[in-house]
Design an enzyme around this catalytic site. Structure first.
Site, PDB file in Angstrom:
ATOM      1  CB  THR A   9      -0.903   0.013   1.250  1.00  0.00           C
ATOM      2  OG1 THR A   9      -1.999   0.861   1.019  1.00  0.00           O
ATOM      3  CG2 THR A   9      -0.178   0.484   2.480  1.00  0.00           C
ATOM      4  CE  LYS A  41      -4.935   0.020   1.106  1.00  0.00           C
ATOM      5  NZ  LYS A  41      -3.937  -0.145   0.053  1.00  0.00           N
ATOM      6  N   GLY A  53      -3.090   6.154   9.463  1.00  0.00           N
ATOM      7  CA  GLY A  53      -3.073   5.347   8.255  1.00  0.00           C
ATOM      8  C   GLY A  53      -2.260   4.095   8.511  1.00  0.00           C
ATOM      9  CB  SER A 132       4.916  -1.796  -1.444  1.00  0.00           C
ATOM     10  OG  SER A 132       3.636  -1.416  -1.911  1.00  0.00           O
TER      11      SER A 132
END
Length: 179
Positions: A9, A41, A53, A132
């Protein structure tokens, strides 16, 4: 579907001059398959005074959200104290130590990354990112904040777009929250 590891994410937080924006993409991936495009998120908590988050396991992240919310209530919205106390619990509780998630939490004064090892990291420059796509979003945000006159919302939008153009686990279904 290959492996069932939930991947990546991108969550980005920018805190500057008493303002905060947090952005997250919407993609949820299991193995090499996209299973959701519009996950949320990032969210507000503690009377809409704290932005949070996550990246990593969704179930684990919600467990940590609940714990952080409890600590915020216990310490009257003091994010720094709540983050440190959550990190202590995270290190000492066997169940929490197995949680696979990273949190970013920010208010108008502080910004923290809470790591899976129970660390509380306060970025030097008010910029934090997890997931990521974090290295790409963070690098873009740093460059834009230093070399443009863009608002932090505009910087967050552009940095997230750059991350999405590079990271295969990040899409362009962004959610933004602001203080």
């Amino acid at each position: 579907m290959g492996e069932t590891v939930v991947h990546g994410t991108t969550v980005l937080a920018i805190k500057k001059d008493g303002k905060v924006v947090m952005a997250g993409d919407g993609q949820v991936t299991m193995g090499d398959t996209v299973v959701k495009h519009q996950a949320k998120k990032v969210r507000k908590m503690y009377h809409d005074r704290i932005l949070t988050g996550f990246s990593g396991s969704t179930a684990d992240a919600f467990t940590l959200f609940e714990r952080l919310e409890g600590k915020l209530e216990q310490y009257n919205g003091n994010l720094k104290r709540a983050a440190v106390e959550l990190a202590k619990d995270w290190r000492m509780d066997r169940a929490l130590r197995r949680l696979e998630a990273l949190l970013v939490a920010a208010d108008r004064n502080d910004c923290f990354i809470l790591s899976g090892t129970g660390d509380v990291i306060e970025p030097d420059d008010g910029l934090a990112a997890v997931g990521s796509g974090a290295p790409y979003a963070l690098a873009a945000a740093r460059a834009l904040i230093r070399h443009t006159g863009m608002s932090i919302r505009e910087i967050a939008e552009e940095a997230m777009n750059i991350a999405a153009s590079i990271c295969i686990y990040t899409n362009r279904e962004f959610t933004f929250e602001e203080l």
